[in-house]
Write a protein that holds these residues in place. Structure first.
Motif, mmCIF file in Angstrom:
data_model
loop_
_atom_site.group_PDB
_atom_site.id
_atom_site.type_symbol
_atom_site.label_atom_id
_atom_site.label_comp_id
_atom_site.label_asym_id
_atom_site.label_seq_id
_atom_site.Cartn_x
_atom_site.Cartn_y
_atom_site.Cartn_z
ATOM 1 N N THR A 228 -1.273 -16.538 -5.403
ATOM 2 C CA THR A 228 -0.835 -15.305 -3.968
ATOM 3 C C THR A 228 0.271 -14.553 -4.090
ATOM 4 O OG1 THR A 228 -1.801 -16.990 -2.899
ATOM 5 C CG2 THR A 228 -0.591 -15.989 -0.954
ATOM 6 N N TYR A 229 1.429 -15.522 -4.940
ATOM 7 C CA TYR A 229 2.740 -14.814 -4.694
ATOM 8 C C TYR A 229 3.015 -13.301 -4.983
ATOM 9 C CZ TYR A 229 7.887 -14.552 -5.459
ATOM 10 O OH TYR A 229 8.901 -13.731 -5.897
ATOM 11 N N ALA A 230 1.992 -13.268 -6.265
ATOM 12 C CA ALA A 230 1.884 -11.659 -6.380
ATOM 13 C C ALA A 230 0.261 -11.208 -6.589
ATOM 14 C CB ALA A 230 2.063 -11.917 -8.584
ATOM 15 N N LEU A 231 0.128 -11.623 -4.823
ATOM 16 C CA LEU A 231 -1.517 -10.483 -4.737
ATOM 17 C C LEU A 231 -1.155 -9.215 -4.364
ATOM 18 C CD1 LEU A 231 -2.229 -9.787 -1.289
ATOM 19 C CD2 LEU A 231 -2.277 -12.818 -1.626
ATOM 20 N N ALA A 232 -0.497 -8.982 -4.704
ATOM 21 C CA ALA A 232 0.412 -7.369 -4.462
ATOM 22 C C ALA A 232 -0.180 -6.627 -5.604
ATOM 23 C CB ALA A 232 0.851 -6.931 -3.983
ATOM 24 N N MET A 233 -0.529 -6.930 -6.770
ATOM 25 C CA MET A 233 -1.283 -6.533 -8.132
ATOM 26 C C MET A 233 -2.171 -6.560 -8.338
ATOM 27 S SD MET A 233 2.044 -5.432 -9.308
ATOM 28 C CE MET A 233 1.788 -5.344 -11.072
ATOM 29 N N ALA A 234 -2.834 -7.249 -7.512
ATOM 30 C CA ALA A 234 -4.623 -7.026 -7.835
ATOM 31 C C ALA A 234 -5.542 -6.992 -6.355
ATOM 32 C CB ALA A 234 -4.564 -8.527 -7.929
ATOM 33 N N ASP A 235 -6.517 -5.816 -7.137
ATOM 34 C CA ASP A 235 -7.934 -5.723 -6.283
ATOM 35 C C ASP A 235 -7.713 -6.580 -4.942
ATOM 36 O OD1 ASP A 235 -9.802 -3.686 -5.074
ATOM 37 O OD2 ASP A 235 -10.503 -5.133 -5.651
ATOM 38 N N PRO A 236 -7.050 -5.956 -3.833
ATOM 39 C CA PRO A 236 -7.142 -6.800 -2.439
ATOM 40 C C PRO A 236 -8.911 -7.550 -2.558
ATOM 41 C CG PRO A 236 -6.606 -4.217 -1.614
ATOM 42 C CD PRO A 236 -6.484 -4.498 -3.530
ATOM 43 N N THR A 237 -9.834 -6.288 -2.652
ATOM 44 C CA THR A 237 -11.443 -6.817 -2.503
ATOM 45 C C THR A 237 -11.574 -8.052 -3.511
ATOM 46 O OG1 THR A 237 -12.181 -5.128 -1.833
ATOM 47 C CG2 THR A 237 -14.077 -5.900 -2.218
ATOM 48 N N ALA A 238 -10.962 -7.752 -4.617
ATOM 49 C CA ALA A 238 -11.724 -9.101 -5.880
ATOM 50 C C ALA A 238 -10.568 -10.512 -5.049
ATOM 51 C CB ALA A 238 -11.546 -8.255 -7.134
ATOM 52 N N MET A 239 -9.399 -10.561 -4.466
ATOM 53 C CA MET A 239 -8.615 -11.452 -4.313
ATOM 54 C C MET A 239 -9.389 -11.943 -3.275
ATOM 55 S SD MET A 239 -5.975 -12.185 -6.324
ATOM 56 C CE MET A 239 -4.947 -13.443 -5.065
ATOM 57 N N ARG A 240 -9.606 -11.366 -1.933
ATOM 58 C CA ARG A 240 -10.539 -11.819 -1.243
ATOM 59 C C ARG A 240 -11.901 -12.681 -1.316
ATOM 60 N NH1 ARG A 240 -15.136 -9.871 2.007
ATOM 61 N NH2 ARG A 240 -14.979 -10.608 4.351
ATOM 62 N N GLU A 241 -12.376 -11.993 -2.492
ATOM 63 C CA GLU A 241 -13.327 -12.786 -2.865
ATOM 64 C C GLU A 241 -13.436 -13.941 -3.166
ATOM 65 O OE1 GLU A 241 -16.601 -11.968 -1.882
ATOM 66 O OE2 GLU A 241 -15.922 -10.900 -1.299
ATOM 67 N N ARG B 6 -9.595 -18.062 4.091
ATOM 68 C CA ARG B 6 -10.612 -17.388 5.271
ATOM 69 C C ARG B 6 -9.292 -16.475 5.389
ATOM 70 N NH1 ARG B 6 -15.266 -18.570 4.373
ATOM 71 N NH2 ARG B 6 -16.071 -19.955 4.306
ATOM 72 N N TRP B 7 -8.024 -16.986 6.074
ATOM 73 C CA TRP B 7 -7.013 -16.310 6.893
ATOM 74 C C TRP B 7 -6.788 -14.959 5.953
ATOM 75 C CZ3 TRP B 7 -1.697 -15.645 5.243
ATOM 76 C CH2 TRP B 7 -1.762 -14.657 5.935
ATOM 77 N N LEU B 8 -6.386 -15.113 4.359
ATOM 78 C CA LEU B 8 -6.300 -14.572 3.831
ATOM 79 C C LEU B 8 -6.950 -13.257 3.333
ATOM 80 C CD1 LEU B 8 -4.041 -16.365 1.173
ATOM 81 C CD2 LEU B 8 -2.829 -14.249 1.829
ATOM 82 N N ALA B 9 -8.579 -14.114 3.356
ATOM 83 C CA ALA B 9 -9.676 -13.016 3.213
ATOM 84 C C ALA B 9 -9.468 -12.230 4.094
ATOM 85 C CB ALA B 9 -10.597 -13.888 3.043
ATOM 86 N N ASP B 10 -9.775 -12.566 4.819
ATOM 87 C CA ASP B 10 -9.152 -11.547 6.927
ATOM 88 C C ASP B 10 -8.343 -10.747 6.551
ATOM 89 O OD1 ASP B 10 -11.515 -12.747 7.771
ATOM 90 O OD2 ASP B 10 -10.384 -14.006 8.888
ATOM 91 N N ARG B 11 -7.083 -10.531 5.921
ATOM 92 C CA ARG B 11 -6.100 -9.930 5.814
ATOM 93 C C ARG B 11 -6.315 -8.862 4.698
ATOM 94 N NH1 ARG B 11 -4.721 -12.782 9.666
ATOM 95 N NH2 ARG B 11 -6.759 -11.537 10.322
ATOM 96 N N LEU B 12 -7.038 -9.485 3.719
ATOM 97 C CA LEU B 12 -7.249 -8.916 2.390
ATOM 98 C C LEU B 12 -7.973 -8.044 2.567
ATOM 99 C CD1 LEU B 12 -6.981 -11.228 -0.394
ATOM 100 C CD2 LEU B 12 -4.792 -9.207 0.160
ATOM 101 N N GLU C 156 -8.858 -6.315 5.861
ATOM 102 C CA GLU C 156 -8.170 -5.510 6.853
ATOM 103 C C GLU C 156 -7.381 -4.088 5.977
ATOM 104 O OE1 GLU C 156 -5.607 -7.367 9.093
ATOM 105 O OE2 GLU C 156 -6.711 -8.381 10.655
ATOM 106 N N LEU C 157 -6.229 -5.164 4.785
ATOM 107 C CA LEU C 157 -5.902 -4.530 3.586
ATOM 108 C C LEU C 157 -7.254 -3.102 3.336
ATOM 109 C CD1 LEU C 157 -3.482 -3.220 2.253
ATOM 110 C CD2 LEU C 157 -3.737 -5.238 0.633
ATOM 111 N N ALA C 158 -7.823 -4.298 2.689
ATOM 112 C CA ALA C 158 -9.098 -2.602 1.144
ATOM 113 C C ALA C 158 -9.321 -1.941 3.162
ATOM 114 C CB ALA C 158 -10.189 -3.683 1.214
ATOM 115 N N SER C 159 -9.495 -2.087 3.816
ATOM 116 C CA SER C 159 -10.383 -1.265 5.147
ATOM 117 C C SER C 159 -9.363 -0.225 4.839
ATOM 118 C CB SER C 159 -10.964 -1.830 6.683
ATOM 119 O OG SER C 159 -11.116 -1.129 7.121
#
Length: 190
Positions: A104-117, A174-180, A182-185
């Motif tokens: 999570t600390y480095a999640l900005a480096m990953a695809d938000p959709t993949a991280m959401r999953e 689930r909160w993180l998945a929702d935020r991601l 939104e970011l993907a959208s």
């Protein structure tokens, strides 16, 4: 007295209720101890040998189903004394090692959709574990283990902790998945 590792104390915890074979100890280290303390089988047997050499456990050997002897281990009086002394000492506070939080600390480096999953999958895993813990907790409660004098009160108390902890982990995932989502959208909009 010999220095006992935390794994050694974990094994004494497993043996405090009565004698167990090595196979049974490994099973108990997976469930229920494995819910909050893990050890590999390759670590357990050498630690049993160290505890035996220190006089904290003893074993009886019988012929086993294979070429090796089947050993039944039991805690000794010295082992009970060492365990009782360790139980009341304050635990050494160590930083947690949580791979999901590290990611999570480095999640900005990953695809938000993949991280959401990934977070949704973790939430589902924790939900399954929570359902299992809830069932075990109910079984222990039905046997009266909620009473502090009951021999299984310690198991009941550890499940009580899980029932408090797991819902917050599920909610966080689930909160993180929702935020991601939104970011993907936002990223998908031209």
């Amino acid at each position: 007295m010999a220095t006992v590792s935390t794994l050694g104390y974990a094994l004494l915890c497993v043996l405090h209720r009565g004698p167990l074979t090595g196979y049974d100890i490994v099973r108990r280290m997976r469930r229920p101890i494995g819910y909050y303390w893990t050890a590999q089988q390759s670590q357990i047997y050498p630690e049993l040998a160290r505890l035996s050499a220190a006089g904290l456990i003893e074993h009886e050997a019988d012929s086993g189903p294979g070429p090796r002897q089947r050993k039944t281990h039991r805690i000794t009086t010295a082992g009970r004394e060492a365990l009782a002394e360790w139980l009341v000492r304050p635990a050494v506070v160590r930083p947690p090692r949580d791979e999901t939080v590290l990611r999570t600390y480095a999640l900005a480096m990953a695809d938000p959709t993949a991280m959401r999953e990934m977070y949704l999958a973790e939430a589902e895993t924790y939900e399954r574990q929570l359902a299992d813990f809830t069932g075990q907790h109910a079984e222990l409660a039905a046997r009266g283990a909620g009473d502090p004098t009951h021999p299984e009160f310690g198991a009941y108390a550890t499940l009580e902790f899980a029932l408090l902890r797991y819902p917050s982990r599920i909610q966080w995932c689930r909160w993180l998945a929702d935020r991601l989502a939104e970011l993907a959208s936002r990223n998908a909009k031209p």
